[in-house]
Design a protein around this motif. Structure first.
Motif: not given
Length: 234
Positions: A49, A53, A58-61, A63, A97-98, A115, A118, A123
């Protein structure tokens, strides 16, 4: 008659000899190693985590990370329940993350992916050489292989290789050896559990990025919080 007596004497001698060769488990003495050492090899898997940040990141998956290495167990008391253990090992961690990293490794550029955009992959990942030192408590004995343990430690790691990937399906940007990554990271951790599998929590005390790394004119100060399972061997 002589043949019969001869056979009887032979069988009697054989029986006595056989009885002399019989022994019981009570006559065996199992040597106990009173100078044993515990948990000198380890492998682990963890969930990574990012904390602190930048705004909008944000982290969307999920890790993941992996680690493994050697620790030299050095008991401090006669019962060998307290010890210190310096060591070394390797870790591989990725952080999904994004926050996109584009540009080049000499002049990387950072930005939050909107957002509405796409993207397939985004990463950064790192391979590090780790040097941990632990203070250990366990209720083990020379004849016990399952026991409770609490190990607390401090760890310094050196960056061996890194890579960031941004892929939106149209453009793919891969950057290796990013100059903005800190070569040295350090942090604290604690491991606790019973038997072979144990829970470990690690908190990074400094940032992944040097002070030169900025996003929207603000320094990027992201560090790691990892939660995982660690498996001790020997």
């Amino acid at each position: 008659m002589r043949l019969f007596l001869g056979c009887l004497l032979f069988l009697s001698f054989f029986r006595v000899s056989s009885q002399e060769a019989v022994f019981s488990i009570d006559t065996l003495h199992i040597k106990v190693d009173s100078l044993y050492r515990e948990d000198q090899f380890y492998i682990g898997v963890n969930y990574n985590s990012l904390i602190n940040k930048p705004a909008g990141v944000s982290q969307n998956k999920i890790s993941f990370g992996f680690s493994g290495g050697f620790l030299r167990d050095m008991p401090l008391n006669k019962r060998r329940t307290f010890a210190i253990a310096p060591g070394f090992g390797f870790s591989f961690n990725n952080y999904i993350q994004d926050m996109a990293i584009v540009g080049s490794n000499q002049e990387p550029i950072y930005g939050v992916i909107p957002s509405t955009v796409y993207f397939d992959k985004n990463r950064f990942e790192q391979l590090r050489l780790e040097v941990p030192i632990e203070v250990r408590w366990r209720n083990s004995t020379p004849a016990t292989y399952q026991f409770f343990r609490i190990y607390g430690g401090f760890k310094v790691s050196y960056l061996l290789a890194d890579k960031s990937v941004y892929d939106d399906g149209i453009e793919k940007i891969v950057i290796k050896n990013n100059n903005d990554f800190n070569e040295f990271l350090y942090g604290v951790y604690i491991s606790m559990g019973y038997s072979a599998f144990n829970l470990q929590v690690y908190y990074g005390l400094n940032s992944f990025f040097k002070s030169s790394a900025q996003i929207n004119s603000e320094r990027i100060y992201m560090n790691a919080l990892s939660l995982g399972l660690i498996y001790y061997i020997l």
